[in-house]
Design an enzyme around this catalytic site. Structure first.
Site, PDB file in Angstrom:
ATOM      1  N   HIS A   1     -33.574  -4.106 -51.176  1.00  0.00           N
ATOM      2  CA  HIS A   1     -34.319  -5.257 -51.697  1.00  0.00           C
ATOM      3  C   HIS A   1     -35.313  -5.782 -50.659  1.00  0.00           C
ATOM      4  O   HIS A   1     -36.433  -6.184 -51.009  1.00  0.00           O
ATOM      5  CB  HIS A   1     -33.363  -6.388 -52.078  1.00  0.00           C
ATOM      6  CG  HIS A   1     -32.823  -6.292 -53.468  1.00  0.00           C
ATOM      7  ND1 HIS A   1     -33.612  -6.242 -54.596  1.00  0.00           N
ATOM      8  CD2 HIS A   1     -31.543  -6.231 -53.915  1.00  0.00           C
ATOM      9  CE1 HIS A   1     -32.860  -6.167 -55.679  1.00  0.00           C
ATOM     10  NE2 HIS A   1     -31.594  -6.153 -55.293  1.00  0.00           N
TER      11      HIS A   1
ATOM     12  N   HIS B   1     -27.899  -1.341 -50.850  1.00  0.00           N
ATOM     13  CA  HIS B   1     -28.549  -1.978 -51.998  1.00  0.00           C
ATOM     14  C   HIS B   1     -29.331  -3.217 -51.566  1.00  0.00           C
ATOM     15  O   HIS B   1     -30.501  -3.391 -51.950  1.00  0.00           O
ATOM     16  CB  HIS B   1     -27.469  -2.354 -53.023  1.00  0.00           C
ATOM     17  CG  HIS B   1     -27.986  -2.984 -54.271  1.00  0.00           C
ATOM     18  ND1 HIS B   1     -27.914  -2.383 -55.499  1.00  0.00           N
ATOM     19  CD2 HIS B   1     -28.558  -4.199 -54.494  1.00  0.00           C
ATOM     20  CE1 HIS B   1     -28.435  -3.181 -56.426  1.00  0.00           C
ATOM     21  NE2 HIS B   1     -28.828  -4.299 -55.827  1.00  0.00           N
ATOM     22  N   GLU B   2     -28.706  -4.083 -50.757  1.00  0.00           N
ATOM     23  CA  GLU B   2     -29.374  -5.326 -50.360  1.00  0.00           C
ATOM     24  C   GLU B   2     -30.536  -5.070 -49.407  1.00  0.00           C
ATOM     25  O   GLU B   2     -31.586  -5.720 -49.509  1.00  0.00           O
ATOM     26  CB  GLU B   2     -28.365  -6.304 -49.744  1.00  0.00           C
ATOM     27  CG  GLU B   2     -27.253  -6.739 -50.682  1.00  0.00           C
ATOM     28  CD  GLU B   2     -27.746  -7.260 -52.019  1.00  0.00           C
ATOM     29  OE1 GLU B   2     -28.823  -7.889 -52.078  1.00  0.00           O
ATOM     30  OE2 GLU B   2     -27.051  -7.033 -53.029  1.00  0.00           O
TER      31      GLU B   2
ATOM     32  N   CYS C   1     -27.532  -4.754 -60.888  1.00  0.00           N
ATOM     33  CA  CYS C   1     -28.337  -5.612 -60.015  1.00  0.00           C
ATOM     34  C   CYS C   1     -28.624  -6.918 -60.731  1.00  0.00           C
ATOM     35  O   CYS C   1     -28.970  -6.912 -61.921  1.00  0.00           O
ATOM     36  CB  CYS C   1     -29.639  -4.904 -59.646  1.00  0.00           C
ATOM     37  SG  CYS C   1     -30.727  -5.880 -58.596  1.00  0.00           S
TER      38      CYS C   1
END
Length: 200
Positions: free
Chosen positions: A156, A152-153, A110
């Protein structure tokens, strides 16, 4: 102009980002943010970047997995990861639905946890409903590595980092990961050739 990528410990990375309004999605400010995020992601380089990673707590991310990023992987590794190039695109206010929950585990890194990597279990396939930079509704269906990037994004945007999902004992520096991965590759080649272990 490159934006500063904030690192773990910054409060913005631990808050749920707010939705953009329809008016904001196509505003000059958001268009400029997208341009700067694209250049920052490419400069890093990375395959995705969420707005909170540059200190802006809105639900927007940019994604791009170029063929050149995959050049160091063998055809077998690419097949195992189900990884293919992904063109640049933007997701705004995404909603993710798991379509294939079978867990797939690979090392992730990351840009906001710079210099480290760990094994992370992700769903194999997902569907994402979102808006693009023109404020148009889009639906993305992804599997393999692209599904991993989306998960993953979007994490966030919810204030979650991969270290919250990682296998703790796998956490490693990128340098150590590269070194030991290379050692495993050499060992596999030696085994395939029927060679004994070298002795010093």
């Amino acid at each position: 102009m490159m934006l500063k990528i904030v690192q773990s410990g910054e409060p913005v990375l631990r808050r749920r980002a707010r939705d953009l309004t329809p008016e904001e999605m196509t505003s000059p400010a958001v268009r400029q943010l997208i341009t700067l995020m694209r250049e920052t992601m490419r400069d890093a380089p990375g395959v995705g970047l969420a707005a909170p990673q540059v200190g802006v707590d809105v639900r927007l991310a940019v994604i791009e997995d170029r063929a050149e990023y995959q050049a160091a992987l063998s055809p077998e590794e690419l097949a195992a990861r189900e990884r293919e190039p992904v063109d640049f695109h933007v997701i705004i206010n995404p909603r993710l639905t798991v379509e294939d929950p079978r867990p797939v585990e690979f090392y992730e890194g990351c840009l906001s946890v710079s210099g480290f990597s760990a094994l992370v279990r992700r769903a194999r396939a997902v569907r994402v409903e979102a808006f693009n930079e023109n404020g148009e509704a889009i639906t993305l269906q992804a599997r393999g590595w692209y599904a991993r990037i989306l998960q993953h994004e979007i994490d966030h945007l919810d204030g979650t980092l991969y270290i919250d999902r990682m296998e703790p004992r796998s956490f490693t520096t990128l340098e150590n990961h590269r070194r030991h991965w290379a050692s495993r590759q050499v060992a596999e080649v030696r085994q395939a050739l029927g060679l004994s272990e070298p002795r010093g």
